[in-house]
Design an enzyme around this catalytic site. Structure first.
Site, PDB file in Angstrom:
ATOM      1  N   LYS A 107       0.859  -1.185   0.000  1.00 56.27           N
ATOM      2  CA  LYS A 107       0.000   0.000   0.000  1.00 56.27           C
ATOM      3  C   LYS A 107       0.886   1.224   0.000  1.00 56.27           C
ATOM      4  O   LYS A 107       2.017   1.182   0.494  1.00 56.27           O
ATOM      5  CB  LYS A 107      -0.873   0.015   1.260  1.00 56.27           C
ATOM      6  CG  LYS A 107      -2.097   0.891   1.138  1.00 56.27           C
ATOM      7  CD  LYS A 107      -3.182   0.151   0.382  1.00 56.27           C
ATOM      8  CE  LYS A 107      -4.523   0.811   0.489  1.00 56.27           C
ATOM      9  NZ  LYS A 107      -5.592  -0.163   0.203  1.00 56.27           N
ATOM     10  N   GLY A 219     -18.020   7.975  -1.346  1.00 54.40           N
ATOM     11  CA  GLY A 219     -16.989   8.064  -2.384  1.00 54.40           C
ATOM     12  C   GLY A 219     -17.303   7.044  -3.463  1.00 54.40           C
ATOM     13  O   GLY A 219     -18.459   6.612  -3.605  1.00 54.40           O
ATOM     14  N   ASN A 220     -16.310   6.628  -4.206  1.00 53.56           N
ATOM     15  CA  ASN A 220     -16.531   5.684  -5.299  1.00 53.56           C
ATOM     16  C   ASN A 220     -17.261   4.436  -4.800  1.00 53.56           C
ATOM     17  O   ASN A 220     -18.304   4.052  -5.338  1.00 53.56           O
ATOM     18  CB  ASN A 220     -15.185   5.321  -5.944  1.00 53.56           C
ATOM     19  CG  ASN A 220     -15.326   4.220  -6.990  1.00 53.56           C
ATOM     20  OD1 ASN A 220     -16.334   4.130  -7.681  1.00 53.56           O
ATOM     21  ND2 ASN A 220     -14.326   3.368  -7.092  1.00 53.56           N
ATOM     22  N   ALA A 221     -16.755   3.820  -3.726  1.00 55.75           N
ATOM     23  CA  ALA A 221     -17.343   2.559  -3.267  1.00 55.75           C
ATOM     24  C   ALA A 221     -18.742   2.765  -2.675  1.00 55.75           C
ATOM     25  O   ALA A 221     -19.698   2.082  -3.070  1.00 55.75           O
ATOM     26  CB  ALA A 221     -16.413   1.905  -2.252  1.00 55.75           C
ATOM     27  N   GLY A 222     -18.879   3.710  -1.753  1.00 52.02           N
ATOM     28  CA  GLY A 222     -20.161   3.916  -1.058  1.00 52.02           C
ATOM     29  C   GLY A 222     -21.271   4.318  -2.012  1.00 52.02           C
ATOM     30  O   GLY A 222     -22.379   3.764  -1.978  1.00 52.02           O
TER      31      GLY A 222
HETATM   32  N1  GLU Z   1      -7.374   0.209  -2.875  1.00 52.76           N
HETATM   33  C1  GLU Z   1      -8.143  -0.974  -3.136  1.00 52.76           C
HETATM   34  C2  GLU Z   1      -8.126  -1.869  -1.920  1.00 52.76           C
HETATM   35  O1  GLU Z   1      -7.958  -1.411  -0.815  1.00 52.76           O
HETATM   36  C3  GLU Z   1      -7.739  -1.679  -4.423  1.00 52.76           C
HETATM   37  C4  GLU Z   1      -6.311  -2.122  -4.504  1.00 52.76           C
HETATM   38  C5  GLU Z   1      -5.889  -2.633  -5.872  1.00 52.76           C
HETATM   39  O2  GLU Z   1      -6.702  -2.677  -6.769  1.00 52.76           O
HETATM   40  O3  GLU Z   1      -4.699  -2.981  -6.004  1.00 52.76           O
HETATM   41  O4  GLU Z   1      -8.386  -3.041  -1.986  1.00 52.76           O
END
Ligand code: GLU
Length: 413
Positions: A107, A219-222
């Site tokens: 990350k 956001g995008n997900a919610g």
């Molecule tokens: N940021 C997203 C997660 O937390 C996607 C990560 C990705 O696609 O590599 O799972």
């Protein structure tokens, strides 16, 4: 929220340890799995529009590469810190194992407030991040993606910067790109769609009551999850964002609400519901509570307020271990982040495969392949939880840890 963040990595490790207690894994392996393999910290100089150079601190934690190249998003947020990025990279490792894709976990993050940037400043910071980390990234090494406040456009700049440095196009170095530049159909909605598949899988085994849903985060997900669920017979009774919340027991008109958010920048003030404080969202009377914002949303301080029978974790790390325990004792089913939100990275994997083969899939193919993977992962996690009589989070870690132990042995550890 800020002062709790430093504990977030400690809490993440406790989740693994709860699983390790149930199965026979050598302590030295747990020790190995709890240590990030590489931590990279960078200072990124950015020429701001006022002509001055500002330095931004950024991180990339490549936690574990035992199952494949490290993989995980990049977050641009003022509260980013190393402990948080470590936790997020740790969770990516286990998420990628649960959803069964050949990746380790990573990350990244930059301490900044992208909402204050001009488009040019945002581009220069995004390119600066890649310049600073160029040696550490790569389609076979470490593959970033979007996370909180990072977008397909940012991924495009990053891919472009990396490709310029290398001298040829490297589409597979990053996922979540726009479709025109090697992105996959369905990636933008993948986290939410994955969450929707999981709740549908759950429906056969867990009583979802009247299917009333409250969502924290728009956001995008919610926002996408609100749209998908409301079109599939669920009733969205409340939703919040970083500024406030809105509620309507009869169900919110999500299309109208999202138009209002687009226009005003906030969910509150929507005429089809009444305003609530953003903190109230956790205690809204509903059947399914969906944390889809940041870490530490359900803690021992507010867990008593939760009225839902199911918590679908779309955010990473929204429930602290204390709150998790109390919810389990009360019979609330928490469907853990490393399962519920794995749809995003799953379609990232599909994107990477398409980039490597140079052949783009249809949206239908993406959906079909996604459905199979998500259903399998749900089944594995649910059956481990039943077998060991534990919550689904520990079930997920047991499943992933057993697989990881196999890999450790095969690699000669
Ligand atoms: N940021 C997203 C997660 O937390 C996607 C990560 C990705 O696609 O590599 O799972």
């Amino acid at each position: 929220m800020e002062e709790k963040t430093p504990k977030v990595f400690e809490n993440a490790k406790k989740q693994l340890e709860a699983a390790a207690e149930l199965i026979n894994i050598p302590e030295e392996h747990i020790n190995l799995l709890e240590k990030p393999r590489r931590i990279i910290e960078v200072n990124i100089p950015v020429r701001m529009d006022n002509g001055k150079i500002k330095i931004f601190r950024g991180f990339r934690v490549q936690f574990n590469n035992l199952r494949g190249p490290t993989k995980g998003g990049i977050r641009f947020h003022p509260n980013v810190n190393l402990e948080e990025v470590k936790a997020l990279a740790f969770w990516m490792t286990w998420k990628n194992t649960v959803i069964d894709i050949p990746y380790g976990g990573a990350k990244g993050g930059v301490i900044c407030n992208p909402k204050e940037f001009s488009i040019g400043e945002l581009e220069r910071l995004s390119r600066g991040y890649v310049q600073a980390l160029e040696r550490d990234l790569g389609a076979e090494r470490d593959i970033p993606a979007p996370d909180v406040y990072t977008t397909p456009q940012i991924m495009a700049w990053m891919m472009d910067e990396f490709s310029k440095i290398k001298g040829f196009n490297v589409f597979g170095v990053i996922t979540g790109k726009p479709i025109e530049l090697g992105g996959s159909k369905g990636r933008d909605v993948a986290t939410a769609r994955g969450g929707a598949y999981i709740i549908k899988e759950a429906e056969d085994r867990i009583d979802l009551g009247k299917k009333r849903v409250a969502i924290q985060g728009c956001g995008n997900a919610g926002a996408t999850l609100a749209s998908i669920l409301s079109s599939e017979g669920f009733k969205i009774v409340a939703i919040s964002d970083s500024k406030g919340g809105v509620m309507n027991e009869k169900g919110l008109d999500i299309d109208e609400l999202l138009k209002h958010k687009e226009k005003t920048g906030a969910v509150s003030g929507f005429s089809g519901g009444r305003n609530i404080d953003k903190e109230e969202i956790v205690g809204v009377d509903c059947d399914i509570f969906v944390p889809a914002a940041l870490e530490n949303s359900i803690t021992k301080e507010n867990v008593d307020k939760v009225k839902a029978r199911v918590v679908l974790e779309i955010a990473n790390g929204p429930t602290t271990p204390e709150a998790d325990k109390l919810l389990f004792e009360r019979g609330v089913t928490v469907i853990p982040d490393i399962l519920s939100n794995s749809g995003g990275v799953l379609v990232s994997y599909f994107e990477w495969v398409q980039n490597r083969t140079g052949y783009a899939w249809t949206e239908e193919e993406v959906r079909e392949k996604m459905k199979v993977k998500m259903a399998n992962a749900f089944e594995e996690v649910y059956s481990k939880a039943l077998l060991f009589k534990v919550n689904m989070r520990t079930g997920a870690y047991v499943y992933a840890l057993q697989r990881m132990e196999e890999v450790l042995k095969l690699r000669g550890y």
